[in-house]
Design an enzyme around this catalytic site. Sequence first.
Site, mmCIF file in Angstrom:
data_model
loop_
_atom_site.group_PDB
_atom_site.id
_atom_site.type_symbol
_atom_site.label_atom_id
_atom_site.label_comp_id
_atom_site.label_asym_id
_atom_site.label_seq_id
_atom_site.Cartn_x
_atom_site.Cartn_y
_atom_site.Cartn_z
ATOM 1 N N ASP A 8 -22.374 -33.950 34.618
ATOM 2 C CA ASP A 8 -21.755 -33.555 33.362
ATOM 3 C C ASP A 8 -21.103 -32.179 33.528
ATOM 4 O O ASP A 8 -21.431 -31.437 34.459
ATOM 5 C CB ASP A 8 -22.829 -33.515 32.267
ATOM 6 C CG ASP A 8 -22.278 -33.049 30.936
ATOM 7 O OD1 ASP A 8 -21.312 -33.667 30.444
ATOM 8 O OD2 ASP A 8 -22.801 -32.050 30.401
ATOM 9 N N ASP A 10 -19.735 -29.899 30.320
ATOM 10 C CA ASP A 10 -20.094 -29.007 29.213
ATOM 11 C C ASP A 10 -21.606 -28.855 29.124
ATOM 12 O O ASP A 10 -22.330 -29.826 28.933
ATOM 13 C CB ASP A 10 -19.570 -29.568 27.884
ATOM 14 C CG ASP A 10 -18.063 -29.678 27.849
ATOM 15 O OD1 ASP A 10 -17.411 -28.992 28.643
ATOM 16 O OD2 ASP A 10 -17.549 -30.455 27.031
#
Length: 253
Positions: A8, A10
């Site tokens: 991922d 963010d």
Amino acid sequence: MYKGYLIDLDGTIYLGDEIIPAGKRFVERLQEEKIPFLFVTNNSSRTPEEVVRMLATKFSIQVTTDHVYTSAQATADYMDRLGKEKTVYWIGHEGIKQSLSAHGYSYEEKNPSFVVVGLDRELTYQKLSTASLAIQKGATFIGTNPDRNIPTHEGLMPSAGPSIAYLETATGQKATVIGKPEAIMMEGAVQRLGLDKQEVAMVGDNYETDILAGIHNDIPSILVLTGFTKKEQVPTLPEQPTHVLNSLDEWKL
């Protein structure tokens, strides 16, 4: 321990405009060891080229578009498999526009085959109304990702999930959601790495998307406590991640 990583962005590599130093070091270690990885992001607003440029200019992380798989890309892949007329009304930014246009979809407001809803920082009532009418006329309703929030240095900001929920309430129709934790996104990401599910790990900060993406799709998961999900929440999680880290510096490749 793993032959590849789905990562991922963010809350894992950066938080808003601020780098997470351990996240940057983790990527650099993967590059040094020549371990394959793919940034799997629910953020549909940026194109892969914009993600690469943003990582380089803001955070001095050097990757290529082959390292990026966005929910907008996964959405276009899914729509192709349905074989419908290639007309679409979208709510979102350049990432959605580019991905859909690259797959031959044209923008249509009145009678589109699809309505695609992603993060839109310029969302208006008119946009929601246009989408609602098209869905009521029979357009296939797709949400790029279910995220309720985006973690920033200011706090949690609204993401695509609230807009999708608004239209589900207004139309009485459930959206087909593409992004993490759904299988559509994860199967496409694993396929791009060219590995088996048990050979890769999903790394992220958000239990509701990143970690459930692993749990629901038989992929090992690594929860890092640098963003959305907080340390005090871990004992009460309904299903535990495979691994929990305070920082990616704790992870040994």
